[in-house]
Design a protein around this motif. Structure first.
Motif, PDB file in Angstrom:
ATOM      1  N   ARG A  57       0.839  -1.199   0.000  1.00 61.89           N
ATOM      2  CA  ARG A  57       0.000   0.000   0.000  1.00 61.89           C
ATOM      3  C   ARG A  57       0.870   1.243   0.000  1.00 61.89           C
ATOM      4  N   PHE A  58       0.423   2.244  -0.762  1.00 64.47           N
ATOM      5  CA  PHE A  58       1.183   3.471  -0.940  1.00 64.47           C
ATOM      6  C   PHE A  58       0.269   4.678  -0.982  1.00 64.47           C
ATOM      7  N   THR A  59       0.838   5.828  -0.637  1.00 68.39           N
ATOM      8  CA  THR A  59       0.144   7.087  -0.875  1.00 68.39           C
ATOM      9  C   THR A  59       0.449   7.506  -2.317  1.00 68.39           C
ATOM     10  N   THR A  60      -0.270   8.495  -2.801  1.00 68.33           N
ATOM     11  CA  THR A  60      -0.021   9.004  -4.152  1.00 68.33           C
ATOM     12  C   THR A  60       1.401   9.547  -4.263  1.00 68.33           C
ATOM     13  N   ALA A  61       1.861  10.241  -3.241  1.00 70.90           N
ATOM     14  CA  ALA A  61       3.221  10.794  -3.258  1.00 70.90           C
ATOM     15  C   ALA A  61       4.271   9.682  -3.300  1.00 70.90           C
ATOM     16  N   ASP A  69       2.965   5.742 -12.249  1.00 73.06           N
ATOM     17  CA  ASP A  69       1.903   6.673 -12.630  1.00 73.06           C
ATOM     18  C   ASP A  69       0.588   5.921 -12.762  1.00 73.06           C
ATOM     19  N   PRO A  70      -0.402   6.230 -11.934  1.00 77.38           N
ATOM     20  CA  PRO A  70      -1.682   5.558 -12.033  1.00 77.38           C
ATOM     21  C   PRO A  70      -2.315   5.663 -13.435  1.00 77.38           C
ATOM     22  N   ALA A  71      -1.982   6.703 -14.184  1.00 75.39           N
ATOM     23  CA  ALA A  71      -2.511   6.865 -15.542  1.00 75.39           C
ATOM     24  C   ALA A  71      -2.069   5.706 -16.438  1.00 75.39           C
ATOM     25  N   ARG A  72      -0.908   5.129 -16.159  1.00 77.20           N
ATOM     26  CA  ARG A  72      -0.420   3.973 -16.944  1.00 77.20           C
ATOM     27  C   ARG A  72      -1.391   2.786 -16.807  1.00 77.20           C
ATOM     28  N   PHE A  73      -2.150   2.772 -15.712  1.00 78.75           N
ATOM     29  CA  PHE A  73      -3.121   1.732 -15.455  1.00 78.75           C
ATOM     30  C   PHE A  73      -4.529   2.158 -15.858  1.00 78.75           C
ATOM     31  N   GLY A  74      -4.642   3.378 -16.413  1.00 82.16           N
ATOM     32  CA  GLY A  74      -5.943   3.908 -16.773  1.00 82.16           C
ATOM     33  C   GLY A  74      -6.693   4.477 -15.582  1.00 82.16           C
ATOM     34  N   LEU A  75      -5.977   4.760 -14.499  1.00 83.46           N
ATOM     35  CA  LEU A  75      -6.574   5.318 -13.281  1.00 83.46           C
ATOM     36  C   LEU A  75      -6.191   6.778 -13.121  1.00 83.46           C
ATOM     37  N   SER A  76      -7.062   7.546 -12.499  1.00 94.51           N
ATOM     38  CA  SER A  76      -6.742   8.942 -12.248  1.00 94.51           C
ATOM     39  C   SER A  76      -6.484   9.157 -10.767  1.00 94.51           C
ATOM     40  N   VAL A  77      -5.666  10.140 -10.475  1.00 93.57           N
ATOM     41  CA  VAL A  77      -5.330  10.469  -9.101  1.00 93.57           C
ATOM     42  C   VAL A  77      -6.471  11.211  -8.530  1.00 93.57           C
TER      43      VAL A  77
END
Length: 77
Positions: A57-61, A69-77
């Protein structure tokens, strides 16, 4: 900001994990990671080759510091 105890206290039952593949190839097939947003500023990251292992588990930072980058997974921050 969430700390480690906060992150691991979050329930990930039913979390929607998304797979991203690429990079190094594992002898048994392509290397893939799975990522799920599990709360505000909270993420769970796992290895698709080890589905029985507890996701980290991680924070966004922390994800950003690791170059994930969550965008690489198709996810947005």
């Amino acid at each position: 900001m969430l700390n480690e105890s906060d992150l691991y206290a979050l329930d990930i039952t039913g979390a929607a994990f998304v797979k991203a593949c690429g990079g190094n190839t594992h002898p048994d097939g392509e290397s893939c990671a799975v990522l799920a947003k599990i709360g505000v500023d909270a993420w769970a990251l796992a290895d698709s080759k080890r589905p029985g292992q507890e996701p980290l588990r991680f924070t966004t930072a922390e994800l950003a510091a690791a170059g994930i980058d969550p965008a690489r997974f198709g996810l947005s921050v």
